[in-house]
Enzyme design. Structure first.
Site, PDB file in Angstrom:
ATOM      1  N   TYR A  98      -6.356 -16.207   5.367  1.00  0.00           N
ATOM      2  CA  TYR A  98      -5.921 -15.032   4.605  1.00  0.00           C
ATOM      3  C   TYR A  98      -4.410 -14.960   4.688  1.00  0.00           C
ATOM      4  O   TYR A  98      -3.835 -14.549   5.672  1.00  0.00           O
ATOM      5  CB  TYR A  98      -6.523 -13.743   5.159  1.00  0.00           C
ATOM      6  CG  TYR A  98      -8.030 -13.701   5.261  1.00  0.00           C
ATOM      7  CD1 TYR A  98      -8.826 -14.486   4.459  1.00  0.00           C
ATOM      8  CD2 TYR A  98      -8.637 -12.853   6.158  1.00  0.00           C
ATOM      9  CE1 TYR A  98     -10.215 -14.432   4.555  1.00  0.00           C
ATOM     10  CE2 TYR A  98     -10.037 -12.789   6.262  1.00  0.00           C
ATOM     11  CZ  TYR A  98     -10.801 -13.581   5.456  1.00  0.00           C
ATOM     12  OH  TYR A  98     -12.173 -13.517   5.548  1.00  0.00           O
ATOM     13  N   GLY A  99      -3.757 -15.335   3.637  1.00  0.00           N
ATOM     14  CA  GLY A  99      -2.313 -15.239   3.601  1.00  0.00           C
ATOM     15  C   GLY A  99      -1.605 -16.534   3.257  1.00  0.00           C
ATOM     16  O   GLY A  99      -0.816 -16.536   2.360  1.00  0.00           O
TER      17      GLY A  99
END
Length: 71
Positions: free
Chosen positions: A63-64
């Protein structure tokens, strides 16, 4: 009693973890890539989750990437 209290807990690695947690995927930027548009707001969301009794936050290096773990 709040809903999170009613959800109960389970044992995870010797720790009591609530069955109701928070999925942090949407704290990353658009399309789950890069930093959030508003870092302060992302922190506020996590603080509110913890204040509400959440003690399990689902993060991932994907995530990211790496953004939700850093937040």
């Amino acid at each position: 009693m709040s809903t999170i209290d009613q959800s109960g807990t389970f044992n995870l690695g010797g720790h009591g973890v609530r069955r109701l947690g928070y999925g942090a995927m949407q704290l990353a930027g658009p399309g789950v890539f890069g930093p959030p548009k508003d870092h302060g707001a992302a922190l506020a969301v996590l603080r509110e989750a913890v204040a509400s009794g959440v003690n399990h936050i689902d993060t991932s290096d994907f995530y990211g990437p790496h953004v939700t773990n850093q937040i």
